[in-house]
Design an enzyme around this catalytic site. Structure first.
Site, PDB file in Angstrom:
ATOM      1  N   LYS A 276       0.872  -1.173   0.000  1.00 22.51           N
ATOM      2  CA  LYS A 276       0.000   0.000   0.000  1.00 22.51           C
ATOM      3  C   LYS A 276       0.904   1.216   0.000  1.00 22.51           C
ATOM      4  CE  LYS A 276      -2.657   3.047   2.596  1.00 22.51           C
ATOM      5  NZ  LYS A 276      -3.527   3.481   3.668  1.00 22.51           N
TER       6      LYS A 276
ATOM      7  N   GLY B  10      -7.733   9.408   9.545  1.00 18.65           N
ATOM      8  CA  GLY B  10      -7.971   9.587  10.980  1.00 18.65           C
ATOM      9  C   GLY B  10      -9.032  10.614  11.315  1.00 18.65           C
TER      10      GLY B  10
ATOM     11  N   ALA C 212      -9.324   5.500   3.964  1.00 18.02           N
ATOM     12  CA  ALA C 212      -9.103   6.636   4.874  1.00 18.02           C
ATOM     13  C   ALA C 212     -10.315   7.542   5.037  1.00 18.02           C
ATOM     14  CB  ALA C 212      -7.912   7.483   4.443  1.00 18.02           C
ATOM     15  N   GLY C 213     -10.507   7.956   6.294  1.00 15.70           N
ATOM     16  CA  GLY C 213     -11.526   8.952   6.608  1.00 15.70           C
ATOM     17  C   GLY C 213     -12.867   8.389   7.012  1.00 15.70           C
TER      18      GLY C 213
ATOM     19  N   ASN D  14      -8.917   2.051   9.597  1.00 15.69           N
ATOM     20  CA  ASN D  14      -8.135   1.730  10.782  1.00 15.69           C
ATOM     21  C   ASN D  14      -8.687   2.454  12.019  1.00 15.69           C
ATOM     22  OD1 ASN D  14      -4.581   1.281  11.276  1.00 15.69           O
ATOM     23  ND2 ASN D  14      -6.086   1.581  12.857  1.00 15.69           N
ATOM     24  N   THR D  15      -8.591   3.805  11.997  1.00 16.00           N
ATOM     25  CA  THR D  15      -8.869   4.589  13.197  1.00 16.00           C
ATOM     26  C   THR D  15     -10.272   4.361  13.753  1.00 16.00           C
ATOM     27  OG1 THR D  15      -7.418   6.253  12.225  1.00 16.00           O
ATOM     28  CG2 THR D  15      -8.701   6.934  14.137  1.00 16.00           C
TER      29      THR D  15
HETATM   30  C1  DXP Z   1      -3.734   2.137   8.277  1.00 14.77           C
HETATM   31  C2  DXP Z   1      -3.643   2.958   7.105  1.00 14.77           C
HETATM   32  O1  DXP Z   1      -3.225   2.537   6.079  1.00 14.77           O
HETATM   33  C3  DXP Z   1      -4.120   4.354   7.188  1.00 14.77           C
HETATM   34  O2  DXP Z   1      -3.122   5.206   6.764  1.00 14.77           O
HETATM   35  C4  DXP Z   1      -5.352   4.401   6.362  1.00 14.77           C
HETATM   36  O3  DXP Z   1      -5.301   5.311   5.372  1.00 14.77           O
HETATM   37  C5  DXP Z   1      -6.585   4.366   7.168  1.00 14.77           C
HETATM   38  O4  DXP Z   1      -7.135   5.614   7.473  1.00 14.77           O
HETATM   39  P1  DXP Z   1      -8.177   5.758   8.674  1.00 14.77           P
HETATM   40  O5  DXP Z   1      -7.373   5.567   9.919  1.00 14.77           O
HETATM   41  O6  DXP Z   1      -8.751   7.133   8.533  1.00 14.77           O
HETATM   42  O7  DXP Z   1      -9.203   4.692   8.526  1.00 14.77           O
END
Ligand code: DXP
Length: 271
Positions: free
Chosen positions: A100, A161, A188-189, A210-211
């Site tokens: 990635k 995040g 992300a987001g 992730n976050t």
């Molecule tokens: C874990 C990872 O690869 C992050 O850089 C990803 O872009 C996830 O983003 P969030 O934490 O906003 O879900």
């Protein structure tokens, strides 16, 4: 089922492994999410080990032991050189040519440096990597990434995040339409399961997050909710949802029903 490069997957959730309260909670979250792919940051884990590389190594061993396909990422890289070097280290550690690709360009929003991203993608694909680029929803950048050899695109829906969810659904819709034959993962987001459902309903193939899980009060339960929400969004997309309408349309066919109901009552004198 869907295919990313050479691999067919049943789960459409890609889960990040950073910032969980404990390794045990991470493990439980992975199990309950049903995620088909885990993404791991080489730089973050090695930096977190503060010189004790064996701690980073122990984390990587724990991830490998989960038995889920690993997608190493170049999170925290700000230049082509850093990203390429990190990808090569990750290939050694995880014995995979998947990466990635993240090249951060903007300090506050963590927006990718799309020029460096395309250059790094070109270098890495030429070296045999299968690149998953974290990008914005810019269509021209998407085309350049495909020209550079990427077979998957991963547009953000909001800054990493931020948990804002899809801030520009129209742009995501246009992205899906423009790259109708390319596997697209929203990366992300995402903040809530409903955000994940919403982007899946637009026809995206998968979601990486992730976050929203690692930062939840109960990460394992949230991971499960995301797994269910993503599956629901996919099912809804395939079921061809209605487009919103400007006018009311009665959902119950009332005309005629009253005639059948009323006539016998009137004839018998009942009100
Ligand atoms: C874990 C990872 O690869 C992050 O850089 C990803 O872009 C996830 O983003 P969030 O934490 O906003 O879900």
């Amino acid at each position: 089922m869907f295919t990313l490069y050479d691999t067919t997957l049943s789960s459409r959730l890609l889960l990040g492994t950073a910032r969980y309260p404990s390794p045990a909670i991470l493990e439980e979250a992975v199990r309950r999410s049903g995620a088909g792919i885990l993404t791991v940051s080489l730089r973050r884990e090695l930096a977190g080990a503060k010189g004790d590389k064996s701690r980073g190594g122990a984390f990587f061993e724990m991830i490998k032991a989960l038995g889920v396909r690993v997608l190493p990422n170049t999170a925290g890289c700000h230049s082509v050189q850093e990203a390429v070097l990190t990808a090569k280290m990750a290939r050694e550690v995880f014995a995979t040519d998947w990466v990635k690709l993240e090249v951060i360009g903007h300090h506050d929003t963590l927006q990718p440096d799309v020029f460096a991203l395309v250059e790094a993608a070109r270098i890495l694909t030429a070296e045999g990597f299968k690149v998953f680029p974290y990008t914005t929803e810019d269509l021209v950048v998407g085309e350049k990434l495909l020209e550079a050899g990427c077979k998957v695109l991963m547009p953000w829906c909001a800054p990493i995040g931020s948990a804002m969810g899809p801030v520009n659904p129209a742009a995501l819709k246009a992205y899906r339409a423009a790259f109708s034959d390319v596997p697209l993962i929203v990366d992300a987001g995402i903040g809530r399961p409903s955000h994940a459902t919403a982007v899946m309903e637009l026809g995206f193939d998968a979601v990486l997050l992730n976050t929203a899980v690692s930062g939840a009060g109960d990460p394992a339960a949230m991971a499960q909710a995301f797994g269910q929400a993503i599956a629901a969004g996919r099912t809804a997309y395939l079921a061809d949802p209605l487009e919103p309408r400007d006018m009311a349309v009665p959902s119950t066919p009332v005309i005629g029903k009253a005639v059948f109901d009323m006539a016998p009552a009137a004839a018998s004198g009942r009100a």
